[in-house]
Motif scaffolding. Structure first.
Motif, PDB file in Angstrom:
ATOM      1  N   VAL A   1       0.929  -1.083  -0.012  1.00 19.51           N
ATOM      2  CA  VAL A   1       0.019  -0.007  -0.071  1.00 19.51           C
ATOM      3  C   VAL A   1       0.876   1.359  -0.061  1.00 19.51           C
ATOM      4  CG1 VAL A   1      -0.006   0.066   2.496  1.00 19.51           C
ATOM      5  CG2 VAL A   1      -2.063   0.998   1.069  1.00 19.51           C
ATOM      6  N   HIS A   2       0.632   2.336  -0.943  1.00 19.34           N
ATOM      7  CA  HIS A   2       1.226   3.341  -0.970  1.00 19.34           C
ATOM      8  C   HIS A   2       0.374   4.721  -0.398  1.00 19.34           C
ATOM      9  CE1 HIS A   2       4.120   5.979  -3.040  1.00 19.34           C
ATOM     10  NE2 HIS A   2       2.905   6.992  -3.451  1.00 19.34           N
ATOM     11  N   GLU A   3      -0.918   4.555  -0.383  1.00 23.83           N
ATOM     12  CA  GLU A   3      -1.643   5.866   0.055  1.00 23.83           C
ATOM     13  C   GLU A   3      -2.736   5.403   0.855  1.00 23.83           C
ATOM     14  OE1 GLU A   3      -3.710   9.991  -1.830  1.00 23.83           O
ATOM     15  OE2 GLU A   3      -2.825   8.513  -2.932  1.00 23.83           O
ATOM     16  N   ILE A   4      -2.910   5.887   2.091  1.00 16.71           N
ATOM     17  CA  ILE A   4      -4.373   5.496   2.908  1.00 16.71           C
ATOM     18  C   ILE A   4      -4.914   6.837   3.256  1.00 16.71           C
ATOM     19  CG2 ILE A   4      -4.955   4.564   5.071  1.00 16.71           C
ATOM     20  CD1 ILE A   4      -3.140   2.509   4.914  1.00 16.71           C
ATOM     21  N   ASP A   5      -6.396   7.024   3.164  1.00 18.09           N
ATOM     22  CA  ASP A   5      -6.939   8.047   3.421  1.00 18.09           C
ATOM     23  C   ASP A   5      -7.952   7.708   4.749  1.00 18.09           C
ATOM     24  OD1 ASP A   5      -8.689  10.375   3.852  1.00 18.09           O
ATOM     25  OD2 ASP A   5      -9.102  10.406   1.635  1.00 18.09           O
ATOM     26  N   LEU A   6      -7.538   8.299   6.018  1.00 14.89           N
ATOM     27  CA  LEU A   6      -8.473   8.108   7.165  1.00 14.89           C
ATOM     28  C   LEU A   6      -8.871   9.463   7.527  1.00 14.89           C
ATOM     29  CD1 LEU A   6      -5.859   6.022   9.125  1.00 14.89           C
ATOM     30  CD2 LEU A   6      -8.178   5.128   8.487  1.00 14.89           C
ATOM     31  N   SER A   7      -9.284  10.303   6.646  1.00  8.28           N
ATOM     32  CA  SER A   7      -9.928  11.557   6.975  1.00  8.28           C
ATOM     33  C   SER A   7     -11.157  11.452   7.403  1.00  8.28           C
ATOM     34  CB  SER A   7      -9.711  12.485   5.385  1.00  8.28           C
ATOM     35  OG  SER A   7      -8.601  12.600   5.086  1.00  8.28           O
ATOM     36  N   PHE A   8     -11.403  12.548   8.431  1.00  6.41           N
ATOM     37  CA  PHE A   8     -12.755  12.839   9.002  1.00  6.41           C
ATOM     38  C   PHE A   8     -13.226  11.374   9.817  1.00  6.41           C
ATOM     39  CE2 PHE A   8     -12.245  15.803   5.586  1.00  6.41           C
ATOM     40  CZ  PHE A   8     -12.367  16.739   6.265  1.00  6.41           C
ATOM     41  N   ASN A   9     -12.661  10.810  10.566  1.00  4.00           N
ATOM     42  CA  ASN A   9     -12.927   9.973  11.489  1.00  4.00           C
ATOM     43  C   ASN A   9     -12.703  10.472  12.907  1.00  4.00           C
ATOM     44  OD1 ASN A   9     -13.598   7.181   9.841  1.00  4.00           O
ATOM     45  ND2 ASN A   9     -11.581   7.996   9.114  1.00  4.00           N
ATOM     46  N   ALA A  10     -13.053   9.644  13.948  1.00  2.66           N
ATOM     47  CA  ALA A  10     -12.713  10.083  15.262  1.00  2.66           C
ATOM     48  C   ALA A  10     -11.688   9.482  15.993  1.00  2.66           C
ATOM     49  CB  ALA A  10     -14.053   9.851  16.206  1.00  2.66           C
TER      50      ALA A  10
END
Length: 561
Positions: free
Chosen positions: A221-230
């Motif tokens: 994996v090269h890119e992970i998006d965890l935006s706008f969680n808690a």
């Protein structure tokens, strides 16, 4: 070729003459409603078919027949609920089914077994098993867009128990309520065998924490998006060493561990809520020395806590090492003791108050009403003046008359005691010789409210049920809550649900239950009088369904009816 049409269905000869010539057909933003087997049968050389943003609600049997060369099928923004039995498209690579009403992906394998790009975003898929199925069965799939589906559970068929796919490179499961599923300990092996996955989108999933080892199988994996969680905390070894780009904006990482960012090239922490205290020192030191590129300017990172430092730029915050070497045990000892005393006192108070309320709740309610009357100096409600001759039509089984007279009439009817309501009764006020159905209708429309005393005998009485239906019909016609229901006796919920009219009312409206404890009688009568006096509007289906609410009162047991 781009073609626009305003007809809901094509003639069979619509594309005659284009055999062997037409490669691209754009029919988006029209009013197409159904697709049949012969709709595109003559377009044997068609490569791309765009049917996006129509009104397609169904696919006929063997739909899309005669399209052996089709590479791209765009069905975004339609009203498909299921795929039925479409024809097989062996060369289809791009299948776009986003923004429909699909609650099942049955037959999708028959339609596009060799797809490399699939988009099923914003449908009604609620089982994470669908992701397992797509990853496992589509052996050429490289991009799967699954976000925007509200996942409620994860029940797996054995054949999809462990998704194995060596071709998938991009997986989007944003806004899919993964927190609920993972919190239950289910489907934690979703990424275990996606060894070639390059991009993963997990934004807007309300994630409070990441399960241990959730990314262990993502070796590429090269890119992970965890935006706008808690997220409030990240384990130091949570991310694979191959990760280079991390989007984690809009979270609650008070004091991030800089060790988790060591492999990154790009990092986005915009909108994160930092807690500026001694625990942030390691992150601040890393922030000043790192070569990681921040997608948001570091100057915009600000303190969110404590309140005295709110909105202070993170780069302007500093604490000396000496100031942070305070003995934590000493500094928190008094606080812990005070917290213990407060918690113990709170628990004891809650237990005593609960016991007192359980034994004295009837007296407490009476005292409360007396205080309210004295403080507000509220006079007794005046008699209701209305054009209608009655205030309340009492609908009940004749076998329940004695109980109704003792429990309800003496509290409401102005002819029996000093009460407010002019009540209409079958035995007293119906015209002799008049058609019974006409008497019921006149009583309902001649009264402000209809009070139905629902018992086991009521549910067996055809005239009572007819009166209930007529009152409900008037309520829906006038959009006013004119129907009040009281359930008495040992009537189980399933018995209420057997009758269509009563079931519809119970599911959407408020109703009262006769209390089993004498302490609750005053409260019950207060609620009943309030419902009879109020004139509230009924919401239509266009405005939204009214939330069902049942007032269950603990108290006196109703006499045997």
């Amino acid at each position: 070729m781009s073609l626009e049409t305003k007809s809901a269905r094509f003639r069979r000869s619509a594309f005659n003459g284009l055999q062997g010539h037409l490669r691209l057909l754009n029919l988006s933003f029209n009013l197409l409603g159904e697709i049949y087997a012969d709709t595109f049968g003559s377009l044997s050389e068609l490569r791309v078919l765009d049917l996006s943003y129509n009104h397609i609600g169904a696919l006929g049997s063997k739909a899309f027949s005669g399209l052996p060369e089709l590479r791209g099928l765009y069905l975004t923004g339609n009203s498909l609920r299921k795929l039925d039995s479409p024809a097989s498209l062996p060369k289809l690579e791009f299948l776009l089914l986003g923004d429909n009403k699909l609650d099942s992906l049955y037959s999708v394998m028959d339609l596009a077994a060799n797809s490399t790009y699939m988009d099923v975003r914003d449908n009604r898929l609620n089982n994470l098993e669908d992701v397992y199925m797509l990853i496992t069965d589509f052996h050429r799939l490289e991009t799967l867009m699954f976000g925007g589906n509200l996942i409620k559970w994860c029940t797996l068929n054995r054949k999809w128990a462990v998704p194995i796919n060596g071709t998938l490179k991009v997986l989007d499961v944003h806004d899919s309520s993964l927190q609920k599923v993972w919190m239950e300990g289910k489907c934690l092996d979703l990424f275990d065998h996606l060894c070639n996955l390059r991009g993963l989108n997990l934004s807007f999933n309300s994630l409070e924490s990441l399960p241990q080892g959730i990314f262990d199988g993502l070796s590429s994996v090269h890119e992970i998006d965890l935006s706008f969680n808690a997220l409030t905390y990240l384990q130091s070894d949570v991310f694979p060493t191959s990760l280079a780009i991390l989007h984690i904006l809009g979270n609650f990482l008070a004091s991030p561990d800089p060790g988790i960012f060591q492999t990154l090239i790009l990092l986005d922490l915009e909108g994160n809520r930092f807690h500026c205290d001694c625990h942030l020192q390691a992150f601040l030191a890393w922030l000043n020395a790192t070569n990681v590129t921040h997608l948001s300017p570091v100057a915009e990172y600000r303190c969110a806590f404590p309140a005295a430092l709110q909105n202070l730029p993170l780069l302007n915050y500093s604490r000396t090492v000496e100031a942070c070497e305070v003995d934590d045990e000493e500094s928190t000892r008094g606080l812990r003791f005070a917290l213990f005393v407060f918690t113990a006192g709170l628990v004891i108070t809650a237990v005593l108050c609960g016991a007192a309320y359980a034994r004295l709740r009837g007296r407490i309610f009476v005292a409360y009403k007396k205080i309210v009357r004295k403080v507000l100096d509220a006079p007794k409600p005046p008699a209701i003046m209305d054009e209608q001759p009655y205030d309340v039509f009492l609908c009940f089984s004749s076998k329940d008359y004695r109980w109704v007279e003792a429990a309800v009439l003496k509290k409401l009817d102005s002819q029996l005691s000093d009460n407010t309501f002019r009540c209409c009764l079958e035995a007293r006020d119906f015209l002799p010789g008049e058609d019974h159905l006409s008497n019921i209708r006149d009583a309902i429309w001649g009264s402000r409210k209809t009070l139905c005393v629902v018992s086991k005998e009521f549910l067996k009485d055809g005239w009572c049920l007819e009166a209930f239906s007529l009152a409900q019909g008037r309520m829906l016609e006038e959009l006013t809550n004119i129907l009040v229901m009281v359930v008495v006796g040992k009537v189980a919920h399933y018995q209420l649900m057997r009758c269509n009219a009563v079931r519809a009312f119970v599911q959407r409206r408020q109703y009262l239950t006769w209390p089993e404890d004498p302490q609750d009688l005053d409260w019950f009568y207060e609620q009943l009088v309030s419902l009879l006096l109020k004139d509230t509007k009924v919401k239509t289906f266009a405005e939204g369904k009214e939330e069902a609410e049942s007032i269950q009162l603990q108290g006196i047991r109703a006499p045997q009816l």
